[in-house]
Design a protein around this motif. Structure first.
Motif, PDB file in Angstrom:
ATOM      1  N   VAL A  90      -0.453  10.892 -12.662  1.00 17.07           N
ATOM      2  CA  VAL A  90      -1.619  10.233 -13.275  1.00 17.07           C
ATOM      3  C   VAL A  90      -2.337   9.361 -12.247  1.00 17.07           C
ATOM      4  CG1 VAL A  90      -2.368   8.556 -14.998  1.00 17.07           C
ATOM      5  CG2 VAL A  90      -0.668  10.251 -15.603  1.00 17.07           C
ATOM      6  N   LEU A  91      -1.586   8.590 -11.490  1.00 16.32           N
ATOM      7  CA  LEU A  91      -2.199   7.710 -10.484  1.00 16.32           C
ATOM      8  C   LEU A  91      -2.852   8.515  -9.366  1.00 16.32           C
ATOM      9  CD1 LEU A  91       0.511   4.895 -10.311  1.00 16.32           C
ATOM     10  CD2 LEU A  91      -1.681   4.860 -11.529  1.00 16.32           C
ATOM     11  N   THR A  92      -2.210   9.590  -8.947  1.00 13.38           N
ATOM     12  CA  THR A  92      -2.771  10.436  -7.884  1.00 13.38           C
ATOM     13  C   THR A  92      -4.043  11.134  -8.346  1.00 13.38           C
ATOM     14  OG1 THR A  92      -0.562  10.790  -6.954  1.00 13.38           O
ATOM     15  CG2 THR A  92      -2.280  12.370  -6.340  1.00 13.38           C
ATOM     16  N   VAL A  93      -3.953  11.809  -9.493  1.00 17.35           N
ATOM     17  CA  VAL A  93      -5.122  12.537 -10.001  1.00 17.35           C
ATOM     18  C   VAL A  93      -6.227  11.561 -10.395  1.00 17.35           C
ATOM     19  CG1 VAL A  93      -5.969  14.067 -11.833  1.00 17.35           C
ATOM     20  CG2 VAL A  93      -3.793  14.557 -10.696  1.00 17.35           C
ATOM     21  N   GLY A  94      -5.855  10.443 -11.007  1.00 16.62           N
ATOM     22  CA  GLY A  94      -6.862   9.444 -11.378  1.00 16.62           C
ATOM     23  C   GLY A  94      -7.615   8.921 -10.176  1.00 16.62           C
ATOM     24  N   THR A  95      -6.888   8.612  -9.115  1.00 11.34           N
ATOM     25  CA  THR A  95      -7.529   8.138  -7.879  1.00 11.34           C
ATOM     26  C   THR A  95      -8.363   9.241  -7.251  1.00 11.34           C
ATOM     27  OG1 THR A  95      -5.694   6.609  -7.515  1.00 11.34           O
ATOM     28  CG2 THR A  95      -7.077   7.123  -5.610  1.00 11.34           C
ATOM     29  N   TRP A  96      -7.819  10.457  -7.232  1.00  8.85           N
ATOM     30  CA  TRP A  96      -8.518  11.600  -6.639  1.00  8.85           C
ATOM     31  C   TRP A  96      -9.833  11.877  -7.365  1.00  8.85           C
ATOM     32  CZ3 TRP A  96      -5.768  17.023  -6.190  1.00  8.85           C
ATOM     33  CH2 TRP A  96      -6.510  17.865  -5.359  1.00  8.85           C
TER      34      TRP A  96
END
Length: 143
Positions: A90-96
């Protein structure tokens, strides 16, 4: 661990806040899997990465739901590891999605930290990690 102790451990994972987590993860399974299945079947060429990530999210939610319902130490640990992986996703995709919006012509379940799902995708693993760790320490104190 005797079968009676295993049953108590199972009940502890799906009682109180654990019951709410099972329901929320169940709703997320239905939402993510049905959304991604429809999008993959009808418009996969439009945003293959986004739709594939939504399908992965649905599988992760399904595994966590199963683990919470199953209960027991092995399931608890598996759910905890999966919740941490979910949070990282979630944090990776959200940031991406915020840093490179052009990479996602359509939203995923985890886009913008789950904004399209009222931020439940980022709050759910945090809550589950807390619950799983708290119930682990409670069970450890009782032993």
């Amino acid at each position: 661990m005797t079968s009676g102790e295993a049953e108590v451990s199972r009940q502890r994972l799906i009682s109180g806040p654990g019951t709410l987590l099972v329901w929320l993860y169940g709703v997320m399974v239905v939402g993510a899997v049905s959304r991604s299945a429809y999008q993959i079947a009808t418009e996969f060429d439009r945003a293959p990465l986004a739709y594939s990530l939504s399908a992965v999210a649905g599988l992760v939610y399904g595994f966590i739901t199963y683990s919470l319902v199953r209960g027991g130490e092995t399931a608890r640990r598996a759910a905890l590891v999966c919740c941490v992986a979910e949070l990282v996703g979630v944090l990776t995709v959200g940031t991406w999605t915020l840093a490179e919006p052009s990479a996602f012509p359509d939203a995923t379940v985890w886009s913008d930290f789950g904004m399209g799902y009222l931020f439940i995708p980022v709050l759910l693993p945090l809550s589950a990690i807390y619950w799983l760790r708290a119930s682990l320490s409670r069970d450890g104190d009782a032993a």
